[in-house]
Each structure stands twice: as C-alpha cells, then as structure tokens.
Motif scaffolding. Structure first.
Motif, PDB file in Angstrom:
ATOM      1  N   MET A   1      38.576  45.899  26.891  1.00  0.00           N
ATOM      2  CA  MET A   1      40.407  45.643  26.558  1.00  0.00           C
ATOM      3  C   MET A   1      40.313  44.254  27.349  1.00  0.00           C
ATOM      4  SD  MET A   1      44.226  47.563  26.921  1.00  0.00           S
ATOM      5  CE  MET A   1      45.428  46.597  25.993  1.00  0.00           C
ATOM      6  N   GLY A   2      39.482  44.478  28.576  1.00  0.00           N
ATOM      7  CA  GLY A   2      39.559  42.684  29.098  1.00  0.00           C
ATOM      8  C   GLY A   2      40.852  42.565  30.196  1.00  0.00           C
ATOM      9  N   ASN A   3      41.114  43.253  30.533  1.00  0.00           N
ATOM     10  CA  ASN A   3      41.897  43.279  31.665  1.00  0.00           C
ATOM     11  C   ASN A   3      41.317  43.505  32.689  1.00  0.00           C
ATOM     12  OD1 ASN A   3      43.976  42.380  30.166  1.00  0.00           O
ATOM     13  ND2 ASN A   3      45.304  44.002  29.968  1.00  0.00           N
ATOM     14  N   MET A   4      40.358  44.105  33.034  1.00  0.00           N
ATOM     15  CA  MET A   4      39.867  44.163  34.560  1.00  0.00           C
ATOM     16  C   MET A   4      39.748  42.833  35.031  1.00  0.00           C
ATOM     17  SD  MET A   4      38.276  46.223  36.080  1.00  0.00           S
ATOM     18  CE  MET A   4      37.237  46.554  37.751  1.00  0.00           C
ATOM     19  N   GLY A   5      40.221  43.072  36.174  1.00  0.00           N
ATOM     20  CA  GLY A   5      40.887  41.904  37.307  1.00  0.00           C
ATOM     21  C   GLY A   5      42.195  41.646  37.033  1.00  0.00           C
ATOM     22  N   LYS A   6      42.726  41.055  35.835  1.00  0.00           N
ATOM     23  CA  LYS A   6      43.985  40.712  36.063  1.00  0.00           C
ATOM     24  C   LYS A   6      45.386  41.073  36.647  1.00  0.00           C
ATOM     25  CE  LYS A   6      47.599  39.383  31.753  1.00  0.00           C
ATOM     26  NZ  LYS A   6      47.982  39.793  31.221  1.00  0.00           N
ATOM     27  N   ALA A   7      45.478  42.227  37.287  1.00  0.00           N
ATOM     28  CA  ALA A   7      46.160  42.557  38.198  1.00  0.00           C
ATOM     29  C   ALA A   7      46.110  41.348  39.721  1.00  0.00           C
ATOM     30  CB  ALA A   7      46.538  44.034  37.889  1.00  0.00           C
ATOM     31  N   GLY A   8      45.060  41.492  39.212  1.00  0.00           N
ATOM     32  CA  GLY A   8      44.336  41.022  41.299  1.00  0.00           C
ATOM     33  C   GLY A   8      44.508  39.106  40.588  1.00  0.00           C
ATOM     34  N   LYS A   9      44.331  39.159  39.825  1.00  0.00           N
ATOM     35  CA  LYS A   9      44.467  37.705  40.084  1.00  0.00           C
ATOM     36  C   LYS A   9      45.907  37.504  39.622  1.00  0.00           C
ATOM     37  CE  LYS A   9      40.690  36.226  36.539  1.00  0.00           C
ATOM     38  NZ  LYS A   9      40.087  37.152  35.790  1.00  0.00           N
ATOM     39  N   VAL A  10      46.668  38.041  39.074  1.00  0.00           N
ATOM     40  CA  VAL A  10      48.056  37.724  38.911  1.00  0.00           C
ATOM     41  C   VAL A  10      48.732  38.608  40.397  1.00  0.00           C
ATOM     42  CG1 VAL A  10      50.289  38.101  37.521  1.00  0.00           C
ATOM     43  CG2 VAL A  10      48.364  37.942  36.060  1.00  0.00           C
ATOM     44  N   LEU A  11      48.482  38.766  40.756  1.00  0.00           N
ATOM     45  CA  LEU A  11      48.901  39.029  42.461  1.00  0.00           C
ATOM     46  C   LEU A  11      48.373  37.778  43.086  1.00  0.00           C
ATOM     47  CD1 LEU A  11      50.338  40.828  43.916  1.00  0.00           C
ATOM     48  CD2 LEU A  11      48.053  42.298  44.378  1.00  0.00           C
ATOM     49  N   ARG A  12      47.636  37.267  42.923  1.00  0.00           N
ATOM     50  CA  ARG A  12      47.003  36.476  44.008  1.00  0.00           C
ATOM     51  C   ARG A  12      47.710  35.301  43.403  1.00  0.00           C
ATOM     52  NH1 ARG A  12      41.492  36.484  43.121  1.00  0.00           N
ATOM     53  NH2 ARG A  12      41.331  35.000  41.140  1.00  0.00           N
ATOM     54  N   GLN A  13      47.260  35.114  42.236  1.00  0.00           N
ATOM     55  CA  GLN A  13      48.966  33.931  41.743  1.00  0.00           C
ATOM     56  C   GLN A  13      50.417  34.122  42.505  1.00  0.00           C
ATOM     57  OE1 GLN A  13      48.352  32.788  38.216  1.00  0.00           O
ATOM     58  NE2 GLN A  13      50.119  31.098  37.812  1.00  0.00           N
ATOM     59  N   VAL A  14      50.898  35.416  42.557  1.00  0.00           N
ATOM     60  CA  VAL A  14      51.852  35.122  43.011  1.00  0.00           C
ATOM     61  C   VAL A  14      52.461  35.086  44.096  1.00  0.00           C
ATOM     62  CG1 VAL A  14      54.363  37.389  42.493  1.00  0.00           C
ATOM     63  CG2 VAL A  14      52.923  36.345  40.597  1.00  0.00           C
ATOM     64  N   LEU A  15      51.538  36.116  44.688  1.00  0.00           N
ATOM     65  CA  LEU A  15      51.510  35.753  46.317  1.00  0.00           C
ATOM     66  C   LEU A  15      51.292  34.681  46.877  1.00  0.00           C
ATOM     67  CD1 LEU A  15      49.627  39.543  47.738  1.00  0.00           C
ATOM     68  CD2 LEU A  15      52.526  38.693  47.031  1.00  0.00           C
ATOM     69  N   GLU A  16      50.381  33.025  46.733  1.00  0.00           N
ATOM     70  CA  GLU A  16      50.620  32.085  46.958  1.00  0.00           C
ATOM     71  C   GLU A  16      51.743  31.439  46.591  1.00  0.00           C
ATOM     72  OE1 GLU A  16      46.727  31.583  45.655  1.00  0.00           O
ATOM     73  OE2 GLU A  16      45.808  32.623  47.519  1.00  0.00           O
ATOM     74  N   SER A  17      51.759  31.689  45.784  1.00  0.00           N
ATOM     75  CA  SER A  17      53.226  30.903  45.221  1.00  0.00           C
ATOM     76  C   SER A  17      54.279  31.154  45.894  1.00  0.00           C
ATOM     77  CB  SER A  17      53.211  31.021  43.591  1.00  0.00           C
ATOM     78  OG  SER A  17      51.804  30.882  42.743  1.00  0.00           O
ATOM     79  N   TYR A  18      54.513  32.051  46.036  1.00  0.00           N
ATOM     80  CA  TYR A  18      56.122  32.429  46.708  1.00  0.00           C
ATOM     81  C   TYR A  18      55.567  32.798  48.871  1.00  0.00           C
ATOM     82  CZ  TYR A  18      58.475  33.093  42.134  1.00  0.00           C
ATOM     83  OH  TYR A  18      58.574  32.413  40.874  1.00  0.00           O
ATOM     84  N   GLY A  19      54.387  32.780  48.848  1.00  0.00           N
ATOM     85  CA  GLY A  19      54.408  32.487  50.357  1.00  0.00           C
ATOM     86  C   GLY A  19      54.133  34.104  50.863  1.00  0.00           C
ATOM     87  N   ILE A  20      53.633  35.195  49.924  1.00  0.00           N
ATOM     88  CA  ILE A  20      54.002  36.256  50.306  1.00  0.00           C
ATOM     89  C   ILE A  20      52.700  36.948  50.975  1.00  0.00           C
ATOM     90  CG2 ILE A  20      54.257  38.556  49.486  1.00  0.00           C
ATOM     91  CD1 ILE A  20      56.293  37.676  47.647  1.00  0.00           C
TER      92      ILE A  20
END
Length: 84
Positions: A1-20
C-alpha cells in the motif's frame, strides 16, 4: 500500500511545525518517549488505533496541529473518497 513511514513523516512535520516536543506528545499519550522517537524517525509505524490516539492527543495540545495531522495523514484517502 506504500504507507510505511507515512505516519512518522506526517508526525515529524506536524510536531516541528507546531513546536510540540516528542516528549510532550509521549507524556500526553502515556507512552515512553522512545516509542514516539521510533515513529518520528520512521523506525516503526503506529497502528491505526494509535494514529487515532495521536490525533486525540494532538487535539488536546493544539487543535490546529491535530487538524493538520489528520489532513496530511488522511488527505489522499479523503480526496479519493470524494471522487467516488
């Protein structure tokens, strides 16, 4: 399905963007910081149930971050389902 690591990529982006911090998310989720670290660095993927918990935890920390996480993680799915 090609979603391996997608949650991690999204999580990293969101945490960095919002300073969490990874640690703050871990505390909110009630998991060890090493668990969040492994998601963040795409070493392991959270389960679908855990993705929901992440979204709920982010909602408590910063609702905009939660919205962004869901939009980025499910965006393709939501766009695909709009076409049907």
């Amino acid at each position: 399905m090609g979603n391996m690591g997608k949650a991690g990529k999204v999580l990293r982006q969101v945490l960095e963007s919002y300073g969490i911090s990874q640690n703050k998310l871990a505390l909110t989720l009630g998991v060890k910081p090493s668990v969040v670290f492994r998601w963040f660095h795409e070493q392991t993927d959270p389960s679908a149930e855990t993705v929901r918990s992440i979204a709920e935890a982010l909602q408590g920390l910063d609702p905009a971050a939660a919205d962004e996480f869901v939009r980025l993680y499910l965006g393709d799915y939501l766009q695909d389902s709009d076409k049907t």
